[in-house]
Design a protein around this motif. Structure first.
Motif, PDB file in Angstrom:
ATOM      1  N   GLY A  42      14.686  -5.775  -1.820  1.00 33.63           N
ATOM      2  CA  GLY A  42      14.896  -4.349  -1.545  1.00 33.63           C
ATOM      3  C   GLY A  42      14.152  -3.876  -0.303  1.00 33.63           C
ATOM      4  O   GLY A  42      13.780  -2.709  -0.203  1.00 33.63           O
ATOM      5  N   SER A  43      13.954  -4.779   0.684  1.00 39.42           N
ATOM      6  CA  SER A  43      13.177  -4.394   1.871  1.00 39.42           C
ATOM      7  C   SER A  43      14.051  -4.064   3.069  1.00 39.42           C
ATOM      8  O   SER A  43      13.535  -3.841   4.165  1.00 39.42           O
ATOM      9  CB  SER A  43      12.196  -5.512   2.250  1.00 39.42           C
ATOM     10  N   VAL A  45      17.092  -1.925   2.522  1.00 39.93           N
ATOM     11  CA  VAL A  45      18.116  -1.024   1.982  1.00 39.93           C
ATOM     12  C   VAL A  45      17.571   0.398   1.887  1.00 39.93           C
ATOM     13  O   VAL A  45      16.373   0.613   1.692  1.00 39.93           O
ATOM     14  CB  VAL A  45      18.584  -1.468   0.570  1.00 39.93           C
ATOM     15  N   ALA A  78      18.047 -18.646  -3.096  1.00 36.14           N
ATOM     16  CA  ALA A  78      18.100 -17.267  -2.598  1.00 36.14           C
ATOM     17  C   ALA A  78      16.950 -16.411  -3.115  1.00 36.14           C
ATOM     18  O   ALA A  78      16.455 -15.526  -2.420  1.00 36.14           O
ATOM     19  CB  ALA A  78      19.434 -16.639  -2.994  1.00 36.14           C
ATOM     20  N   ALA A 109      18.608 -13.046   1.364  1.00 32.82           N
ATOM     21  CA  ALA A 109      19.001 -11.924   2.230  1.00 32.82           C
ATOM     22  C   ALA A 109      18.784 -12.254   3.702  1.00 32.82           C
ATOM     23  O   ALA A 109      19.319 -11.557   4.568  1.00 32.82           O
ATOM     24  CB  ALA A 109      18.206 -10.673   1.869  1.00 32.82           C
ATOM     25  N   ALA A 110      18.009 -13.312   3.989  1.00 35.28           N
ATOM     26  CA  ALA A 110      17.657 -13.602   5.386  1.00 35.28           C
ATOM     27  C   ALA A 110      18.883 -13.795   6.290  1.00 35.28           C
ATOM     28  O   ALA A 110      18.901 -13.302   7.419  1.00 35.28           O
ATOM     29  CB  ALA A 110      16.726 -14.810   5.451  1.00 35.28           C
ATOM     30  N   LEU A 112      21.752 -12.392   5.970  1.00 37.23           N
ATOM     31  CA  LEU A 112      22.534 -11.148   6.067  1.00 37.23           C
ATOM     32  C   LEU A 112      22.381 -10.512   7.436  1.00 37.23           C
ATOM     33  O   LEU A 112      23.348 -10.197   8.108  1.00 37.23           O
ATOM     34  CB  LEU A 112      22.066 -10.165   4.979  1.00 37.23           C
ATOM     35  N   ILE A 166      24.934 -15.024  -1.663  1.00 30.40           N
ATOM     36  CA  ILE A 166      24.298 -16.227  -1.112  1.00 30.40           C
ATOM     37  C   ILE A 166      23.410 -16.851  -2.190  1.00 30.40           C
ATOM     38  O   ILE A 166      22.589 -16.164  -2.822  1.00 30.40           O
ATOM     39  CB  ILE A 166      23.510 -15.876   0.169  1.00 30.40           C
ATOM     40  N   PRO A 218       4.267  -2.145   3.372  1.00 32.06           N
ATOM     41  CA  PRO A 218       5.139  -1.412   2.438  1.00 32.06           C
ATOM     42  C   PRO A 218       4.497  -1.162   1.077  1.00 32.06           C
ATOM     43  O   PRO A 218       4.911  -0.243   0.367  1.00 32.06           O
ATOM     44  CB  PRO A 218       6.375  -2.303   2.298  1.00 32.06           C
ATOM     45  N   VAL A 224      11.059   0.119   5.828  1.00 31.63           N
ATOM     46  CA  VAL A 224      11.920  -1.079   5.840  1.00 31.63           C
ATOM     47  C   VAL A 224      11.785  -1.825   7.171  1.00 31.63           C
ATOM     48  O   VAL A 224      12.714  -2.482   7.619  1.00 31.63           O
ATOM     49  CB  VAL A 224      13.413  -0.733   5.599  1.00 31.63           C
ATOM     50  N   GLU A 323      19.583  -0.402  11.060  1.00 28.94           N
ATOM     51  CA  GLU A 323      19.391  -1.815  10.709  1.00 28.94           C
ATOM     52  C   GLU A 323      19.516  -2.036   9.190  1.00 28.94           C
ATOM     53  O   GLU A 323      20.199  -2.964   8.763  1.00 28.94           O
ATOM     54  CB  GLU A 323      18.029  -2.296  11.220  1.00 28.94           C
ATOM     55  N   HIS A 327      23.089   2.193   0.362  1.00 30.57           N
ATOM     56  CA  HIS A 327      23.881   2.009  -0.861  1.00 30.57           C
ATOM     57  C   HIS A 327      23.720   3.267  -1.716  1.00 30.57           C
ATOM     58  O   HIS A 327      22.605   3.761  -1.895  1.00 30.57           O
ATOM     59  CB  HIS A 327      23.385   0.796  -1.654  1.00 30.57           C
TER      60      HIS A 327
HETATM   61  C1  LIG Z   1       7.371  -4.130   6.888  1.00 28.16           C
HETATM   62  C2  LIG Z   1       8.721  -4.763   7.155  1.00 28.16           C
HETATM   63  C3  LIG Z   1       8.881  -5.577   8.262  1.00 28.16           C
HETATM   64  C4  LIG Z   1      10.118  -6.177   8.518  1.00 28.16           C
HETATM   65  N1  LIG Z   1      10.227  -6.984   9.609  1.00 28.16           N
HETATM   66  C5  LIG Z   1      11.407  -7.590   9.877  1.00 28.16           C
HETATM   67  C6  LIG Z   1      11.527  -8.454  11.013  1.00 28.16           C
HETATM   68  O1  LIG Z   1      10.575  -8.692  11.746  1.00 28.16           O
HETATM   69  N2  LIG Z   1      12.734  -9.015  11.255  1.00 28.16           N
HETATM   70  C7  LIG Z   1      13.813  -8.796  10.445  1.00 28.16           C
HETATM   71  O2  LIG Z   1      14.880  -9.350  10.732  1.00 28.16           O
HETATM   72  N3  LIG Z   1      13.724  -7.995   9.358  1.00 28.16           N
HETATM   73  C8  LIG Z   1      12.557  -7.389   9.057  1.00 28.16           C
HETATM   74  N4  LIG Z   1      12.450  -6.565   7.965  1.00 28.16           N
HETATM   75  C9  LIG Z   1      13.644  -6.291   7.140  1.00 28.16           C
HETATM   76  C10 LIG Z   1      13.751  -7.164   5.854  1.00 28.16           C
HETATM   77  O3  LIG Z   1      12.512  -7.670   5.493  1.00 28.16           O
HETATM   78  C11 LIG Z   1      14.725  -8.330   6.036  1.00 28.16           C
HETATM   79  O4  LIG Z   1      15.986  -7.868   6.423  1.00 28.16           O
HETATM   80  C12 LIG Z   1      14.869  -9.153   4.752  1.00 28.16           C
HETATM   81  O5  LIG Z   1      15.652 -10.295   5.016  1.00 28.16           O
HETATM   82  C13 LIG Z   1      15.477  -8.368   3.595  1.00 28.16           C
HETATM   83  O6  LIG Z   1      15.319  -9.147   2.424  1.00 28.16           O
HETATM   84  P1  LIG Z   1      15.461  -8.510   0.985  1.00 28.16           P
HETATM   85  O7  LIG Z   1      15.499  -9.628   0.009  1.00 28.16           O
HETATM   86  O8  LIG Z   1      14.419  -7.492   0.763  1.00 28.16           O
HETATM   87  O9  LIG Z   1      16.899  -7.838   1.105  1.00 28.16           O
HETATM   88  P2  LIG Z   1      17.433  -6.582   0.288  1.00 28.16           P
HETATM   89  O10 LIG Z   1      16.863  -5.348   0.886  1.00 28.16           O
HETATM   90  O11 LIG Z   1      17.263  -6.789  -1.159  1.00 28.16           O
HETATM   91  O12 LIG Z   1      18.980  -6.647   0.657  1.00 28.16           O
HETATM   92  C14 LIG Z   1      19.402  -6.398   1.972  1.00 28.16           C
HETATM   93  C15 LIG Z   1      20.934  -6.518   1.999  1.00 28.16           C
HETATM   94  O13 LIG Z   1      21.298  -7.867   1.743  1.00 28.16           O
HETATM   95  C16 LIG Z   1      22.157  -7.969   0.602  1.00 28.16           C
HETATM   96  N5  LIG Z   1      21.724  -9.165  -0.139  1.00 28.16           N
HETATM   97  C17 LIG Z   1      20.481  -9.425  -0.611  1.00 28.16           C
HETATM   98  N6  LIG Z   1      20.443 -10.640  -1.186  1.00 28.16           N
HETATM   99  C18 LIG Z   1      21.689 -11.158  -1.084  1.00 28.16           C
HETATM  100  C19 LIG Z   1      22.286 -12.395  -1.491  1.00 28.16           C
HETATM  101  N7  LIG Z   1      21.607 -13.354  -2.115  1.00 28.16           N
HETATM  102  N8  LIG Z   1      23.613 -12.584  -1.221  1.00 28.16           N
HETATM  103  C20 LIG Z   1      24.337 -11.623  -0.590  1.00 28.16           C
HETATM  104  N9  LIG Z   1      23.820 -10.439  -0.182  1.00 28.16           N
HETATM  105  C21 LIG Z   1      22.511 -10.212  -0.425  1.00 28.16           C
HETATM  106  C22 LIG Z   1      21.946  -6.685  -0.177  1.00 28.16           C
HETATM  107  O14 LIG Z   1      23.106  -6.311  -0.897  1.00 28.16           O
HETATM  108  C23 LIG Z   1      21.595  -5.681   0.908  1.00 28.16           C
HETATM  109  O15 LIG Z   1      22.753  -5.085   1.442  1.00 28.16           O
HETATM  110  C24 LIG Z   1      11.222  -5.948   7.662  1.00 28.16           C
HETATM  111  C25 LIG Z   1      11.051  -5.123   6.538  1.00 28.16           C
HETATM  112  C26 LIG Z   1       9.817  -4.544   6.279  1.00 28.16           C
HETATM  113  C27 LIG Z   1       9.640  -3.685   5.057  1.00 28.16           C
END
Ligand SMILES: Cc1cc2nc3c(=O)[nH]c(=O)nc-3n(C[C@H](O)[C@H](O)[C@H](O)COP(=O)(O)OP(=O)(O)OC[C@H]3O[C@@H](n4cnc5c(N)ncnc54)[C@H](O)[C@@H]3O)c2cc1C
Length: 329
Positions: A42-43, A45, A78, A109-110, A112, A166, A218, A224, A323, A327
């Motif tokens: 959830g990082s 969204v 995942a 989510a990486a 995505l 994924i 966070p 995010v 970015e 939802h």
């Molecule tokens: C402090 C901070 C720093 C950050 N720095 C960076 C950075 O340097 N570079 C960067 O690129 N991002 C960064 N981010 C953003 C975030 O960490 C990444 O995008 C991360 O990959 C999101 O992972 P999540 O599991 O939290 O995804 P979520 O927020 O849970 O989901 C993001 C999206 O992916 C979809 N999703 C999640 N899992 C799956 C799955 N298994 N299959 C299909 N769809 C899926 C969800 O439906 C949603 O739409 C940062 C965020 C924070 C809070």
């Protein structure tokens, strides 16, 4: 109604939140709730107050390794934490992920948004991923070339959004250091740390120190990371934009002939660092980051983002793209 974990810290509930630990369980949940929203940490969204759907939290675990001479293929489920995977690889002597240390969220989510930081993107390391097709439960492998990777983008985030879940990701890493030291911030940090012979572990430590200084944690301040993508425009547009501002930077970007502008600079000069809406505010140390002052809702963040987008458009004529994905809003 159950709370949905999210690093923005906004109040969000869903009809049902289910932790899924394996593929059979995932198939079962999707059969009864094909419109379920799949999340990792959830990082990345922005959520509305209530999602009238099932939310699936990916919790499958496991990391395996196949050696191939100097190279290794690391497959991670995942539901693994991304930073945990980076640390695990460094501990094992598998190099190539160090610049991506401390990015929150899950492995799944990486791809995505093709996560990237300090000169490295996931697309440079990913060999393939496996994903489950929501409509029929079949499993398909995607090579990197089939993932439609772009700057903070992929087919899974754009045209294919919601079609696949994924399941795991396979990365090609090296047992020999492959240092990427393009970023002055990281070099300066390594020098501050007094590192003489730079190892991948040092790069990871430097990245972590820089990130901790620059980005709000966070766990303490909801965010995010970057809320907007850096705009990628033609050289002509970039020159025009630069003539409208002061000291605006522009760096060569893909595809050839395009230029990446700094969204942070555009926001700073068009909107300033004091913009707020409800409980959402601009992080004064980095205007690309929007923060929760304590009582923000997802709608506050969307309204603040729209305010900033309008000001940047009015001053520079450049559209800013979000970015994170929204939802339920
Ligand atoms: C402090 C901070 C720093 C950050 N720095 C960076 C950075 O340097 N570079 C960067 O690129 N991002 C960064 N981010 C953003 C975030 O960490 C990444 O995008 C991360 O990959 C999101 O992972 P999540 O599991 O939290 O995804 P979520 O927020 O849970 O989901 C993001 C999206 O992916 C979809 N999703 C999640 N899992 C799956 C799955 N298994 N299959 C299909 N769809 C899926 C969800 O439906 C949603 O739409 C940062 C965020 C924070 C809070």
């Amino acid at each position: 109604m159950t709370d949905i974990p999210n690093t923005l810290g906004v109040p969000a509930t869903a009809d049902q939140v289910v932790e899924v630990a394996d593929i059979d369980q995932l198939r079962g949940v999707l059969r009864s709730a094909p419109d379920a929203l799949v999340l990792g940490g959830g990082s990345n969204v922005v959520l509305g107050r209530h999602l009238q759907q099932t939310v699936v939290l990916m919790c499958n675990r496991g990391i395996s390794v196949a050696a191939d001479g100097e190279m290794v293929e690391v497959t991670a489920a995942a539901g693994e934490g991304w930073h945990r995977l980076v640390r695990h690889c460094l501990d094992c002597g598998y190099f190539g992920l160090e610049n991506l240390a401390l990015i929150p969220g899950s492995v799944g989510a990486a791809p995505l948004q093709n996560i990237g930081a300090y000169g490295v993107e996931l697309a440079q390391r990913l060999v393939r991923l496996r994903a489950l097709r929501v409509c029929d439960g079949s499993v398909r492998a995607f090579d990197a070339s089939e993932c439609g990777f772009g700057y903070r983008d992929s087919w899974f985030k754009s045209a294919g959004a919601g079609q696949y879940v994924i399941l795991d990701v396979t990365l090609r890493l090296s047992t020999q250091p492959q240092l990427v030291l393009d970023y002055p911030d990281i070099l300066a940090e390594l020098s501050r740390m007094g590192v003489k012979r730079i190892r991948p572990q040092d790069v990871a430590r430097a990245v972590i120190r820089v990130r901790r200084r620059k980005l709000p944690d966070p766990a303490k301040v909801g965010n995010v990371g970057s809320f907007f993508k850096n705009p990628v425009v033609s050289r002509d547009v970039a020159q025009h934009v630069q003539s409208l501002g002061e000291g605006l930077s522009a760096h060569a970007a893909e595809p050839a002939g395009m230029v990446k502008l700094s969204a942070a600079q555009l926001i700073d000069q068009a909107a300033g660092k004091l913009e707020t809406h409800g409980g959402a505010a601009v992080w004064p140390r980095q205007p690309l980051v929007l923060i929760n002052q304590g009582n923000a809702t997802g709608s506050d963040f969307v309204a603040l983002a729209e305010k900033i987008q309008a000001k940047v458009m009015a001053r520079f004529g450049v559209p800013l793209v979000l970015e994170p994905r929204t939802h339920g809003l």
